[in-house]
Design a protein around this motif. Structure first.
Motif, PDB file in Angstrom:
ATOM      1  N   ALA A  74      -6.910   5.697   9.464  1.00 18.40           N
ATOM      2  CA  ALA A  74      -7.907   4.778   8.917  1.00 18.40           C
ATOM      3  C   ALA A  74      -7.230   3.623   8.189  1.00 18.40           C
ATOM      4  O   ALA A  74      -7.646   2.460   8.304  1.00 18.40           O
ATOM      5  CB  ALA A  74      -8.850   5.526   7.976  1.00 18.40           C
ATOM      6  N   LEU A  75      -6.180   3.940   7.425  1.00 21.10           N
ATOM      7  CA  LEU A  75      -5.446   2.895   6.708  1.00 21.10           C
ATOM      8  C   LEU A  75      -4.748   1.964   7.689  1.00 21.10           C
ATOM      9  O   LEU A  75      -4.717   0.744   7.483  1.00 21.10           O
ATOM     10  CB  LEU A  75      -4.429   3.522   5.756  1.00 21.10           C
ATOM     11  CG  LEU A  75      -3.594   2.534   4.927  1.00 21.10           C
ATOM     12  CD1 LEU A  75      -4.496   1.627   4.086  1.00 21.10           C
ATOM     13  CD2 LEU A  75      -2.614   3.284   4.038  1.00 21.10           C
ATOM     14  N   ASN A  77       0.820  -1.218   0.000  1.00 18.94           N
ATOM     15  CA  ASN A  77       0.000   0.000   0.000  1.00 18.94           C
ATOM     16  C   ASN A  77       0.851   1.264   0.000  1.00 18.94           C
ATOM     17  O   ASN A  77       0.363   2.337   0.363  1.00 18.94           O
ATOM     18  CB  ASN A  77      -0.931   0.005   1.218  1.00 18.94           C
ATOM     19  CG  ASN A  77      -2.085  -0.951   1.069  1.00 18.94           C
ATOM     20  OD1 ASN A  77      -3.138  -0.599   0.549  1.00 18.94           O
ATOM     21  ND2 ASN A  77      -1.900  -2.191   1.532  1.00 18.94           N
ATOM     22  N   ARG A 123      -6.584  -4.992  10.505  1.00 22.03           N
ATOM     23  CA  ARG A 123      -7.640  -5.982  10.284  1.00 22.03           C
ATOM     24  C   ARG A 123      -7.204  -7.030   9.254  1.00 22.03           C
ATOM     25  O   ARG A 123      -7.458  -8.225   9.425  1.00 22.03           O
ATOM     26  CB  ARG A 123      -8.926  -5.279   9.834  1.00 22.03           C
ATOM     27  CG  ARG A 123      -9.665  -4.557  10.956  1.00 22.03           C
ATOM     28  CD  ARG A 123     -11.015  -4.050  10.504  1.00 22.03           C
ATOM     29  NE  ARG A 123     -10.901  -2.928   9.566  1.00 22.03           N
ATOM     30  CZ  ARG A 123     -10.800  -1.657   9.932  1.00 22.03           C
ATOM     31  NH1 ARG A 123     -10.784  -1.336  11.225  1.00 22.03           N
ATOM     32  NH2 ARG A 123     -10.716  -0.697   9.034  1.00 22.03           N
ATOM     33  N   GLN A 124      -6.556  -6.575   8.199  1.00 20.03           N
ATOM     34  CA  GLN A 124      -6.090  -7.514   7.187  1.00 20.03           C
ATOM     35  C   GLN A 124      -5.027  -8.463   7.761  1.00 20.03           C
ATOM     36  O   GLN A 124      -4.999  -9.651   7.438  1.00 20.03           O
ATOM     37  CB  GLN A 124      -5.520  -6.753   5.992  1.00 20.03           C
ATOM     38  CG  GLN A 124      -6.569  -6.019   5.163  1.00 20.03           C
ATOM     39  CD  GLN A 124      -5.944  -5.320   3.965  1.00 20.03           C
ATOM     40  OE1 GLN A 124      -4.902  -5.730   3.460  1.00 20.03           O
ATOM     41  NE2 GLN A 124      -6.586  -4.254   3.515  1.00 20.03           N
ATOM     42  N   GLU A 127      -7.237  -0.511   8.857  1.00 17.71           N
ATOM     43  CA  GLU A 127      -7.551  -1.486   7.830  1.00 17.71           C
ATOM     44  C   GLU A 127      -6.433  -2.518   7.685  1.00 17.71           C
ATOM     45  O   GLU A 127      -6.689  -3.723   7.542  1.00 17.71           O
ATOM     46  CB  GLU A 127      -7.786  -0.787   6.493  1.00 17.71           C
ATOM     47  CG  GLU A 127      -8.056  -1.725   5.317  1.00 17.71           C
ATOM     48  CD  GLU A 127      -9.251  -2.641   5.546  1.00 17.71           C
ATOM     49  OE1 GLU A 127      -9.255  -3.751   4.977  1.00 17.71           O
ATOM     50  OE2 GLU A 127     -10.182  -2.250   6.282  1.00 17.71           O
TER      51      GLU A 127
END
Length: 274
Positions: A199-200, A181, A206-207, A203
């Motif tokens: 926010a990233l 990313n 979570r991944q 995420e």
């Protein structure tokens, strides 16, 4: 859950490398398997037969291995590096004509293969078939040898010892996701979008948690054993389905100071199991 300060430090380290190119690995596009049937290869050795099954999720390694087997490339090669409770290694074409004092381990077909890590689904459990390679300094993309491979014997690990290793593997997964990313991170950094960065982060956490499913891995390493420190470092592209008793005979042989068996052990013939 990974600690926030660790995540921030990893992200900041990546930010400092944004001006550097990660590079694009060489290699051709992998072929796609037409069904879920796995290819099996029989290795007829001087100590007995070993049958390995090749994973479809590592198509470049599978196809290359099949190609070399059909060409007779492995017929006559020695197990040139054997370490008890670790692994047995073969596939150096120079070993076919080697004298007892010859240095082995540098031979190959003249090419390497792009790494195909399918971790944690495939890992270095006892019986795993994996590709050898040169070290990270000369080979930062961790490309595999075109022919040399090893079969894991390994050892059994305690849960506490293993969990420390797996925490490091979880961090490796997160770092990989960050690198995947990096363009998005660079855009957020350039626009000073702090909310977007946080926010990233969430995420990617979570991944990471979704990907780091280690139940099967823990079960294997604490019962049959393996070499967990090699996970994510070398491509695992198959496993032994018959003949681990032969693998054990090979790993228990007497070796010299360079880990070469004092009495040659060879693959007499490799063939596709129809």
């Amino acid at each position: 859950m990974m600690k926030k300060n660790l995540i921030l430090s990893i992200m900041m380290a990546v930010f400092t490398l944004m001006s550097c190119s990660a590079g694009t690995p060489e290699g051709t596009a992998p072929s796609q398997p037409t069904d879920n049937k796995m290819t099996k290869v029989k290795l007829e050795t001087s100590l007995g037969d070993i049958v390995v099954e090749l994973y479809n999720e590592t198509p470049q390694h599978r196809d290359n291995f099949v190609k070399l087997v059909k060409e007779g490339f492995y017929d006559g090669v020695l197990f040139h590096r054997v370490i008890n409770n670790f692994m047995i290694q073969t596939g150096d074409p120079d070993s076919k004509t080697a004298g007892p004092d010859d240095f082995l381990g540098g031979g190959d077909p003249g090419y390497t293969i792009e790494a195909e890590f399918v971790f944690p689904k495939y890992f270095h459990k006892r019986g795993a078939l994996a590709a050898a390679r040169t070290g990270d300094q000369a080979n930062p993309m961790r490309r595999s040898s075109g022919s040399q491979f090893y079969i894991v014997t390994g050892q059994v690990f305690g849960t506490e010892q293993l969990m420390g290793m797996l925490q490091a593997k979880k961090q490796d997964i997160f770092r990989r996701l960050v690198m995947e990313n990096q363009d998005k991170i660079k855009q957020l950094q350039e626009s000073n979008d702090e909310a977007g960065i946080h926010a990233l982060q969430g995420e990617l956490i979570r991944q990471t948690e979704a990907e780091a499913q280690f139940d099967e891995l823990i079960e294997a390493y604490t019962t049959i054993g393996g070499t967990p420190h090699l996970d994510g470092q070398y491509t695992v592209f198959g496993e032994v389905v018959e003949g681990m008793d032969v693998v054990d005979k090979i790993q228990n042989t007497t070796t010299d100071r360079r880990d070469r068996p004092t009495v040659d052990i060879k693959i007499i013939k490799a063939s596709i199991v129809e």
